[in-house]
Design a protein around this motif. Sequence first.
Motif, PDB file in Angstrom:
ATOM      1  N   ASP A 410       0.856  -1.178   0.000  1.00  0.00           N
ATOM      2  CA  ASP A 410       0.000   0.000   0.000  1.00  0.00           C
ATOM      3  C   ASP A 410       0.896   1.232   0.000  1.00  0.00           C
ATOM      4  N   ARG A 411       0.729   2.086  -1.012  1.00  0.00           N
ATOM      5  CA  ARG A 411       1.638   3.227  -1.171  1.00  0.00           C
ATOM      6  C   ARG A 411       1.497   4.229  -0.034  1.00  0.00           C
ATOM      7  N   ILE A 412       0.329   4.293   0.574  1.00  0.00           N
ATOM      8  CA  ILE A 412       0.101   5.242   1.661  1.00  0.00           C
ATOM      9  C   ILE A 412       0.557   4.652   2.991  1.00  0.00           C
ATOM     10  N   LEU A 413       0.146   3.405   3.268  1.00  0.00           N
ATOM     11  CA  LEU A 413       0.455   2.787   4.551  1.00  0.00           C
ATOM     12  C   LEU A 413       1.862   2.214   4.606  1.00  0.00           C
ATOM     13  N   GLY A 414       2.399   1.840   3.439  1.00  0.00           N
ATOM     14  CA  GLY A 414       3.743   1.275   3.403  1.00  0.00           C
ATOM     15  C   GLY A 414       3.820  -0.168   3.854  1.00  0.00           C
ATOM     16  N   VAL A 415       2.680  -0.863   3.903  1.00  0.00           N
ATOM     17  CA  VAL A 415       2.649  -2.269   4.311  1.00  0.00           C
ATOM     18  C   VAL A 415       1.955  -3.080   3.222  1.00  0.00           C
TER      19      VAL A 415
END
Length: 446
Positions: A410-415
């Motif tokens: 996920d580009r926003i969450l980084g996970v």
Amino acid sequence: MWRAVAASLVPARALCRVPAPRLPLPPPRRWVVSVAVSPTAGLADERVETRVAGLSPGQAVTLRAVAADERGCLFQSCAHYRADSRGELHLGTDASHGGDYTGVEPMGLFWSLSPAGMEKPYQRLVPRSTGTPMKVEVLVHQGHSLPGALPGPVVAKAEVERWFAAPGVRRIRLKEGGVRGSLFLPPGDGPFPGVIDMYGDEGGLIEFRSSLLATRGFAALSLPYFDFEDLPRVMKELKLEYFEEAARFLQHHPKVKGPGVGVIGTGKGAELALSMITFLPEVVAAVWISGCSSNTVADLHYGEMTLPGLRFDTNKVSVSDAGVFDTFEALDDPANPANSPSAIPIEKAEGHFLLVVGEADRMWKSSLYAELAIRRLRQHGKENFELLSYPGAGHRIDPPSTPFCQAALDRILGVPVLWGGESKAHAHAQEHSWGKIQEFLRMHLG
């Protein structure tokens, strides 16, 4: 006496015998192996034909595909084959017996591409630029080697280019009023059916589907709505007036046929497509892919009206041993009467809907959300919809041969977040739905 004479003559006869010339032994046969991928340069949504020749009958080989994205991240795939009695292979008719897929899969090497072992996992191979091709090298190795293992010697290789726009397609960067994005126009005078193209909550500008739509004869506007240029950095709230301005711009463009335009969206972009066709008379056809039937995450405003966004409950997010986040149960239930203010009143739409869903979507319950949308339409006497529901397909149903990704960063969450699906079923859903999407848009946009 005669015996003695004959015996004395034997050595002389032996000396007089002329030895037969010694011919050189034929050299061992060398198999000249070749692999041909046709066309060597073609469009990314089209099949290629892959043939191998010059193998020994029944020879075991591993076919590998290798590609790199614009950042240099390496992706690869592999499959096990055996040559036929003529020492040949044709991926259109011969089955893979192992590797990243099995069975007859002409494009299996392409849709099964995944990050190489030395790369970070859960990355996706999608083009950031539509003006340059994705180059894929196809290699033939001796023997069968498992995915991730060191393959045998290379006996043949070929390179193929996958283009995301046909010659003559124009890309125009857009800064028109408040609207941002890229407009892709097919070659020729037109006019062409107009389509707005949106993706989900990863934000930014994603163009490859728009450029392929333009290649297929649509004037396609790739429309970002946050995290791009001077648009809001995060998706806190959205105003439908932004999307209305984009629809009016496209509708009045001299290359666009009109009178109405279409919209195609995935994830969050899909629910925005529902809101656009519901509230904006300019929009007459909507393709909804793996979305929700209610407004989610960010409140949506239009004049005095507000659709509150359903929220994600982080307490309902589970994490696997591998660190992959499962959000399937996390979204507020749109069927709960308490959440009815978030429901998009799609029964008000005068246009037509195409709902595309993967039944194994684990991002959220898109199959249920499609059922809720259909139920709402039928309760109001509407039959202005079509449903494409694919068993085994996951969340992100893209144009054909886009590599399958069961879980993605996920580009926003980084996970990494679980998207679900099974690779072969998902690949077949992508190929089938792409043709149906184009048919639907042509039917309702002229």
